[in-house]
Design an enzyme around this catalytic site. Structure first.
Site, PDB file in Angstrom:
ATOM      1  N   GLU A  46      -6.078  -7.632  -1.700  1.00 21.08           N
ATOM      2  CA  GLU A  46      -7.460  -7.850  -1.276  1.00 21.08           C
ATOM      3  C   GLU A  46      -8.035  -9.098  -1.939  1.00 21.08           C
ATOM      4  O   GLU A  46      -7.846  -9.336  -3.131  1.00 21.08           O
ATOM      5  CB  GLU A  46      -8.306  -6.630  -1.675  1.00 21.08           C
ATOM      6  CG  GLU A  46      -9.779  -6.761  -1.354  1.00 21.08           C
ATOM      7  CD  GLU A  46     -10.599  -5.562  -1.804  1.00 21.08           C
ATOM      8  OE1 GLU A  46     -11.751  -5.430  -1.362  1.00 21.08           O
ATOM      9  OE2 GLU A  46     -10.073  -4.739  -2.601  1.00 21.08           O
ATOM     10  N   LYS A 135     -13.861  -6.034   6.310  1.00 15.12           N
ATOM     11  CA  LYS A 135     -14.152  -4.753   5.666  1.00 15.12           C
ATOM     12  C   LYS A 135     -15.441  -4.147   6.237  1.00 15.12           C
ATOM     13  O   LYS A 135     -16.489  -4.792   6.275  1.00 15.12           O
ATOM     14  CB  LYS A 135     -14.288  -4.986   4.159  1.00 15.12           C
ATOM     15  CG  LYS A 135     -14.157  -3.762   3.291  1.00 15.12           C
ATOM     16  CD  LYS A 135     -14.195  -4.204   1.830  1.00 15.12           C
ATOM     17  CE  LYS A 135     -13.748  -3.121   0.880  1.00 15.12           C
ATOM     18  NZ  LYS A 135     -13.752  -3.598  -0.534  1.00 15.12           N
ATOM     19  N   CYS A 169      -8.970  -1.625   0.747  1.00 16.26           N
ATOM     20  CA  CYS A 169      -9.462  -0.900  -0.427  1.00 16.26           C
ATOM     21  C   CYS A 169     -10.118   0.417  -0.024  1.00 16.26           C
ATOM     22  O   CYS A 169      -9.515   1.255   0.620  1.00 16.26           O
ATOM     23  CB  CYS A 169     -10.367  -1.810  -1.242  1.00 16.26           C
ATOM     24  SG  CYS A 169     -10.499  -1.336  -2.989  1.00 16.26           S
TER      25      CYS A 169
END
Length: 317
Positions: A46, A135, A169
Site C-alpha cells: 500500500e 480505497k 488494507c
C-alpha cells in the site's frame, strides 16, 4: 483438462519516503528481482509511492489547520503520483522488459483538483496501465489525507493468469467490499496493506477460506531511520521498527504458501496451483452453492464489468 500453475511474487520493501523519483527507481529494481525469480505477477505494498506516512500527524487538530500541516501536505502532495503524467514511464518500461503483471500501491494525485487517493494500480505485462482502484474508506487520520473512492474502481481483471482483483488494507474488513470481488469470481486476491499486526494474518487466512481464492498480502518494512531528517521529530515516540512487514501468500484452503516475512526486505514467491482452487469449491463456494440467492440480494453501485485482458506474451530479452 490440465489446470495452470502460476508463479507470483509479493514485494516487502522500504520506499524512499517523500521522494517519488528515488522510490520509482526502487520499484524498477524490485521488478527486475521479481523477473529474475520467475514471477508472472508481482504485488507491491500500500502507498509504496511515495511511502505510507505512518506515525505522522500532519499537525492535525479538529477545526484548525496550521502552516506546518500545509507544508507537510505539500511535501506529500508533490511526491504523489499523477497517473496521467509521464512519471510512471520508467516503471512501465521495466514491466514491459520483465513481461509480468504488476499491482502497485500508490498515493494517487488527481490531475484535476489535486485531491489524493490511496490507490492500487494494475499494469499489464506490456506496461499498459489497466486501471486504478481507489480505497473506498480511508481509516482514521488517513481521511485527512485521502479522499474516498467509489464502486467504479472495484475492478476485476480476467487475465491469462486468472481473475485478479484486490482491496487495500482495512477495506478488507468490509464484508460487502469483499463480496463485490467474490461475485466477479476473483481467483488471485490482492491485499496491499500497512497493517503489520499479527492479527492481519488471521484476516488474510479468513479471506482465502471465505473467497476460496489465493490471497497475496504485501506490506512495507519501515524503520524510523528510513524517514527524512525533517520528519524525525514528528516520529520520535515511534518504535525503532515502525512496520515489521508480515507479507504472506495463502492458498484457497487457508494454508500458508509463503511467509509471513518479518523485519526484512524481500520477495516472497509461490506457485499457485489452480487445481487447489477447483478442489476448494467442493464444500464451500461463496458465490455458488453457498450463495443462497433466494434469500440474499446483493448489488454494487457502478461496479464495472470484469475486464478481459488478452495479453500477447512478449519475448524476454
Amino acid at each position: 483438462m490440465k489446470l495452470p500453475i502460476v508463479k507470483v511474487g509479493v514485494v516487502q520493501a522500504t520506499p524512499v519516503f517523500f521522494d517519488l523519483e528515488k522510490s520509482i527507481t526502487k520499484v524498477v529494481d524490485w521488478i527486475e528481482k521479481g523477473r529474475a525469480a520467475g514471477c508472472e505477477l508481482l504485488l507491491f505494498p500500500e502507498s509504496f509511492l511515495p511511502g505510507y506516512p505512518r506515525g505522522l500527524s500532519f499537525d492535525a487538530v479538529v477545526g484548525r489547520r496550521s502552516e506546518a500541516s500545509r507544508d507537510a501536505w505539500l511535501d506529500y502532495w508533490q511526491n504523489s503520483v499523477d497517473v496521467q503524467s509521464e512519471v510512471l514511464r520508467p516503471i512501465q518500461e521495466a514491466i514491459k522488459k520483465a513481461n509480468i503483471f504488476v499491482a502497485l500501491g500508490v498515493t494517487e494525485r488527481e490531475a484535476v483538483g489535486g485531491s489524493l487517493y490511496c490507490s492500487l494500480l494494475y499494469f499489464a505485462p506490456d506496461g499498459q496501465l489497466l486501471g486504478s482502484h481507489r480505497k473506498l474508506k480511508p481509516t482514521g487520520l488517513e481521511r485527512y489525507l485521502w479522499a474516498e473512492g467509489d464502486g467504479s474502481s472495484l475492478h476485476t481483471y480476467d487475465t491469462p493468469l486468472g481473475k485478479v482483483g484486490g482491496l487495500i488494507c482495512w477495506e478488507n474488513y468490509m464484508p460487502l467490499a469483499r463480496m463485490a470481488l467474490y461475485q466477479k469470481g476473483v481467483e488471485i486476491y490482492l491485499a496491499p496493506t500497512a497493517d503489520a499486526r499479527p492479527s492481519w494474518q488471521s484476516t488474510m487466512q479468513h479471506i482465502a477460506l471465505e473467497g476460496r481464492c489465493f490471497v497475496l498480502a504485501a506490506n512495507q518494512f519501515v524503520r524510523k531511520d528510513d524517514y527524512p531528517e525533517r520528519y524525525q521529530d514528528g516520529i520520535r515516540d515511534e518504535p525503532e521498527v515502525m512496520s515489521a512487514g508480515g507479507s504472506v501468500i495463502y492458498s484457497p484452503m487457508g494454508e500458508v504458501l509463503a511467509g509471513p516475512l518479518w523485519n526484512v526486505e524481500g520477495v516472497l514467491t509461490a506457485d499457485l496451483d489452480f487445481s487447489l482452487l477447483a478442489k476448494s469449491k467442493l464444500d464451500f463456494d461463496v458465490v455458488g452453492h453457498y450463495a443462497r440467492p433466494d434469500v440474499f440480494k446483493f448489488e454494487v453501485v457502478n461496479q464495472p464489468e470484469t475486464v478481459r485482458i488478452n495479453q500477447t506474451v512478449l519475448s524476454l530479452e
